[in-house]
Design a protein around this motif. Structure first.
Motif, mmCIF file in Angstrom:
data_model
loop_
_atom_site.group_PDB
_atom_site.id
_atom_site.type_symbol
_atom_site.label_atom_id
_atom_site.label_comp_id
_atom_site.label_asym_id
_atom_site.label_seq_id
_atom_site.Cartn_x
_atom_site.Cartn_y
_atom_site.Cartn_z
ATOM 1 N N GLY A 278 14.698 37.209 -17.145
ATOM 2 C CA GLY A 278 15.076 36.208 -16.414
ATOM 3 C C GLY A 278 15.876 35.194 -16.643
ATOM 4 O O GLY A 278 16.555 34.821 -17.612
ATOM 5 N N ILE A 279 16.776 34.555 -15.538
ATOM 6 C CA ILE A 279 17.661 33.432 -15.547
ATOM 7 C C ILE A 279 17.316 32.451 -16.287
ATOM 8 O O ILE A 279 17.893 31.943 -17.209
ATOM 9 C CB ILE A 279 18.447 33.273 -14.149
ATOM 10 C CG1 ILE A 279 19.103 34.369 -13.476
ATOM 11 C CG2 ILE A 279 18.833 32.048 -14.201
ATOM 12 C CD1 ILE A 279 19.524 33.956 -12.069
ATOM 13 N N ASN A 280 16.042 31.783 -16.273
ATOM 14 C CA ASN A 280 15.528 30.986 -16.700
ATOM 15 C C ASN A 280 15.113 31.076 -18.160
ATOM 16 O O ASN A 280 15.651 30.231 -19.110
ATOM 17 C CB ASN A 280 14.127 30.385 -16.063
ATOM 18 C CG ASN A 280 14.268 29.862 -14.728
ATOM 19 O OD1 ASN A 280 15.210 29.213 -14.336
ATOM 20 N ND2 ASN A 280 13.516 30.078 -13.782
ATOM 21 N N ASP A 281 14.779 32.296 -18.443
ATOM 22 C CA ASP A 281 14.469 32.764 -19.747
ATOM 23 C C ASP A 281 15.807 32.773 -20.854
ATOM 24 O O ASP A 281 15.784 32.220 -21.731
ATOM 25 C CB ASP A 281 13.793 33.977 -19.947
ATOM 26 C CG ASP A 281 12.569 34.197 -19.054
ATOM 27 O OD1 ASP A 281 11.806 33.282 -19.170
ATOM 28 O OD2 ASP A 281 12.360 35.285 -18.246
ATOM 29 N N VAL A 282 16.651 33.455 -20.069
ATOM 30 C CA VAL A 282 18.201 33.607 -20.841
ATOM 31 C C VAL A 282 18.699 32.158 -21.329
ATOM 32 O O VAL A 282 18.972 31.840 -22.014
ATOM 33 C CB VAL A 282 18.966 34.276 -20.042
ATOM 34 C CG1 VAL A 282 20.493 34.361 -20.671
ATOM 35 C CG2 VAL A 282 18.450 35.803 -20.019
ATOM 36 N N ILE A 283 18.668 31.289 -20.227
ATOM 37 C CA ILE A 283 19.119 29.660 -20.481
ATOM 38 C C ILE A 283 18.294 28.923 -21.108
ATOM 39 O O ILE A 283 18.853 28.471 -22.175
ATOM 40 C CB ILE A 283 19.105 29.100 -19.099
ATOM 41 C CG1 ILE A 283 20.273 29.730 -18.081
ATOM 42 C CG2 ILE A 283 19.694 27.627 -19.337
ATOM 43 C CD1 ILE A 283 20.184 29.193 -16.829
ATOM 44 N N TYR A 284 17.207 29.206 -21.414
ATOM 45 C CA TYR A 284 16.203 28.303 -22.097
ATOM 46 C C TYR A 284 16.492 28.995 -23.714
ATOM 47 O O TYR A 284 16.076 28.483 -24.709
ATOM 48 C CB TYR A 284 14.778 28.384 -21.855
ATOM 49 C CG TYR A 284 13.788 27.294 -22.323
ATOM 50 C CD1 TYR A 284 13.880 26.089 -22.138
ATOM 51 C CD2 TYR A 284 12.742 27.680 -23.127
ATOM 52 C CE1 TYR A 284 13.363 25.083 -22.738
ATOM 53 C CE2 TYR A 284 12.011 26.881 -23.887
ATOM 54 C CZ TYR A 284 12.097 25.374 -23.486
ATOM 55 O OH TYR A 284 11.404 24.356 -24.214
ATOM 56 N N SER A 285 16.479 30.281 -23.783
ATOM 57 C CA SER A 285 16.681 30.915 -24.965
ATOM 58 C C SER A 285 17.802 30.376 -25.891
ATOM 59 O O SER A 285 18.033 30.138 -27.054
ATOM 60 C CB SER A 285 16.860 32.609 -24.654
ATOM 61 O OG SER A 285 17.434 33.255 -26.005
ATOM 62 N N ALA A 286 19.194 30.176 -25.015
ATOM 63 C CA ALA A 286 20.066 29.585 -25.635
ATOM 64 C C ALA A 286 19.917 28.197 -26.052
ATOM 65 O O ALA A 286 20.352 27.682 -27.098
ATOM 66 C CB ALA A 286 21.377 29.558 -24.575
ATOM 67 N N LYS A 287 19.291 27.501 -25.092
ATOM 68 C CA LYS A 287 18.936 26.048 -25.594
ATOM 69 C C LYS A 287 18.166 25.950 -26.643
ATOM 70 O O LYS A 287 18.584 25.162 -27.646
ATOM 71 C CB LYS A 287 17.969 25.442 -24.451
ATOM 72 C CG LYS A 287 17.724 23.790 -24.532
ATOM 73 C CD LYS A 287 16.899 23.304 -23.323
ATOM 74 C CE LYS A 287 16.717 22.019 -23.393
ATOM 75 N NZ LYS A 287 15.752 21.380 -24.561
ATOM 76 N N THR A 288 16.845 26.693 -26.932
ATOM 77 C CA THR A 288 16.075 26.296 -28.062
ATOM 78 C C THR A 288 16.707 27.199 -29.398
ATOM 79 O O THR A 288 16.752 26.621 -30.632
ATOM 80 C CB THR A 288 14.856 27.312 -28.008
ATOM 81 O OG1 THR A 288 15.122 28.775 -27.564
ATOM 82 C CG2 THR A 288 13.845 26.724 -26.781
ATOM 83 N N GLN A 289 17.721 28.149 -29.415
ATOM 84 C CA GLN A 289 18.384 28.614 -30.425
ATOM 85 C C GLN A 289 19.318 27.503 -30.874
ATOM 86 O O GLN A 289 19.582 27.522 -32.119
ATOM 87 C CB GLN A 289 19.104 30.020 -30.131
ATOM 88 C CG GLN A 289 19.863 30.667 -31.244
ATOM 89 C CD GLN A 289 18.639 31.015 -32.406
ATOM 90 O OE1 GLN A 289 17.678 31.505 -32.183
ATOM 91 N NE2 GLN A 289 19.066 30.329 -33.583
#
Length: 473
Positions: free
Chosen positions: A455-466
């Motif tokens: 999902g959109i939220n997942d992709v954005i959060y994935s970038a943040k955490t990485q």
């Protein structure tokens, strides 16, 4: 220089968070984004006219959970707060969600009261599903399909009529193949730890919760207080990636469109080369790959065949999208978010979104039909034309919704390999991929929908955490 591979939402978000973590200021590191096409935003694309908006990919975002609230923080920071259009729980698009079974549209229960009532096509009130869970023995497994898990704990009807169409709507996939950890990791852990879901829920109520915390901006706080159900952006969802792209450009990120990378070569732990199709080479100290895993697999196959094999094992599905506009003042549909079709119906369509109900500033009736997904080639073959998909979509719409009006305008898209499928074993495989990268000390980080959520939220959060993980190394 750090290179970002791919200008979709994952790549843009990576650039955003690298800037927010002052990576360029602290280390004089230059950021470079490479996108193979002439567009940044991936599958988020909007066709805008005076009378309607056709969303060719995602159209709405959920504000729930830490990932949803994080996206709202980003939108506020980008100056998009005033451009958001939201729907509250009492809106028809929030309350009315349907499935199409046996040539009939049925509304799914949308309240606690509905769980205690008999709602067709279910033969019993859904509360009986919880009783079924209490009676079932524990089955020790490392992973399972979400279909098998739900059928085992809550019964076949819930698996067929609730979970299977939901999976079609989320990732256009087959619930019999998708890992239970994709949507129900906590419930699965309850079964494995406590012998059942209800037992796990009861015992967890008395345990302290170790939830991640996030400092909320005004927009996220407002969404919580007003209990937003979903939201979108006025004028088209592609405003989001367009503003992100401009933010990166304003902060001196070099964005190179129409630049195709054909090979990635790792020189050592702090040097990587991206070999472009025109023969030129980009050297970087680190690369963030946001491209689909099957594309990355080809780029690193010569030097790291084992990693390439792991990356290529995640399947992707193709989805047909048919946007339809009916220029009529009379309502052609009942207000609702739309409907999904369970796979057991063997329909050519996955579902229909009633865009004119959930997207603002739409005149007339706007519908989006989703076709194929996991069953695209099976239903249509590998060489189906857009005209054929349009014909099928219009036929299904007119039959199901009893619409006799002619289509005023339309758009047809074939989104090739657009959604990764988190099949059984996905999360273990992602762990092996990241372990390989760490053990080999490769200067690459993985973000995007292939790994940590589609999902959109997942992709954005994935970038943040990485990014935050890399910055603190």
């Amino acid at each position: 220089m750090a290179a970002i591979l791919g200008g979709g939402l994952g790549g843009l978000s990576t650039g955003y968070y690298l800037l927010k973590n002052n990576i360029t200021n602290n280390s004089n590191l230059k950021l470079f984004l490479v996108e193979a096409t002439d567009y940044c935003g991936g599958w988020i694309k909007s066709i805008k006219t005076r009378d309607y908006i056709f969303e060719q990919g995602p159209r709405t975002i959920r504000p729930r959970g830490i990932t949803g609230l994080n996206t709202l923080n980003m939108l506020q920071d980008l100056g998009l707060s005033e451009h958001i259009s939201y729907i509250k729980p009492d809106h028809p698009a929030a309350r009315n969600r349907m499935i199409y079974v046996n040539n009939t549209l049925y509304s799914l229960p949308s309240s606690l009261k509905g769980v205690f009532q008999k709602n067709e096509p279910f033969s019993k009130p859904l509360i009986y599903a919880a009783l079924n869970d209490l009676k079932q023995p524990q089955k020790e497994l490392k992973d399972d399909s979400i279909y098998n898990f739900v059928e085992r704990r809550f019964g076949k009807e819930v698996a067929d009529y609730a979970i299977s169409p939901m999976i079609c709507g989320i990732c256009a996939g087959d619930a019999k193949e998708i890992s239970v950890k994709f949507l129900m990791k906590t419930l699965f852990e309850y079964e494995q730890s406590y012998g059942g879901v209800v037992k796990g829920v009861m015992k967890s109520m008395f345990k302290p919760k170790n939830e991640e915390t996030l400092e909320l901006g005004e927009l996220a706080k407002r969404a919580q207080e007003e209990k937003w159900n979903i939201y979108t952006i006025k004028g088209g969802l592609d405003t989001f990636p367009l503003v992100m792209k401009q933010y990166l450009k304003d902060n001196d990120v070099d964005i190179h469109l129409n630049t195709k990378v054909e090979e990635i070569e790792f020189i050592d732990s702090s040097m990587v080369q991206l070999k472009k199709s025109n023969g030129e080479t980009i050297s970087a100290s680190h690369v963030y790959s946001s491209v689909p895993s099957h594309i990355l697999a080809k780029l690193i196959s010569k030097q790291h065949p084992q990693l390439s094999q792991l990356l290529s094992e995640t399947p992707f599905v193709t989805v047909g999208i048919v946007n339809l506009y009916f220029a009529t003042e009379k309502p052609l549909i009942e207000p609702a978010f739309g409907f999904l079709v369970p796979p057991i119906e063997n329909s050519p369509i996955l579902g229909v979104v009633f865009d004119s109900c959930c997207i603002p500033d739409q005149n007339g009736t706007v519908l989006t039909v989703m076709l194929g997904g996991r069953w695209f080639n099976e239903k249509f073959g590998s060489d189906v034309t857009k005209d054929r998909l349009l014909e099928i979509a219009v036929k299904e719409i007119k039959s199901i919704l009893k619409i006799e009006d002619k289509v005023t305008a339309y758009n047809v898209g074939i989104l090739d390999k657009c959604i990764p499928q988190y099949i059984i074993g996905h999360y273990d495989r992602v762990d092996r991929i990241r372990d390989y990268i760490q053990n080999k000390n490769l200067p690459i980080s993985l973000v995007g929908s292939s790994y940590d959520g589609v999902g959109i939220n997942d992709v954005i959060y994935s970038a943040k955490t990485q990014v935050e993980k890399d910055v603190t190394k």
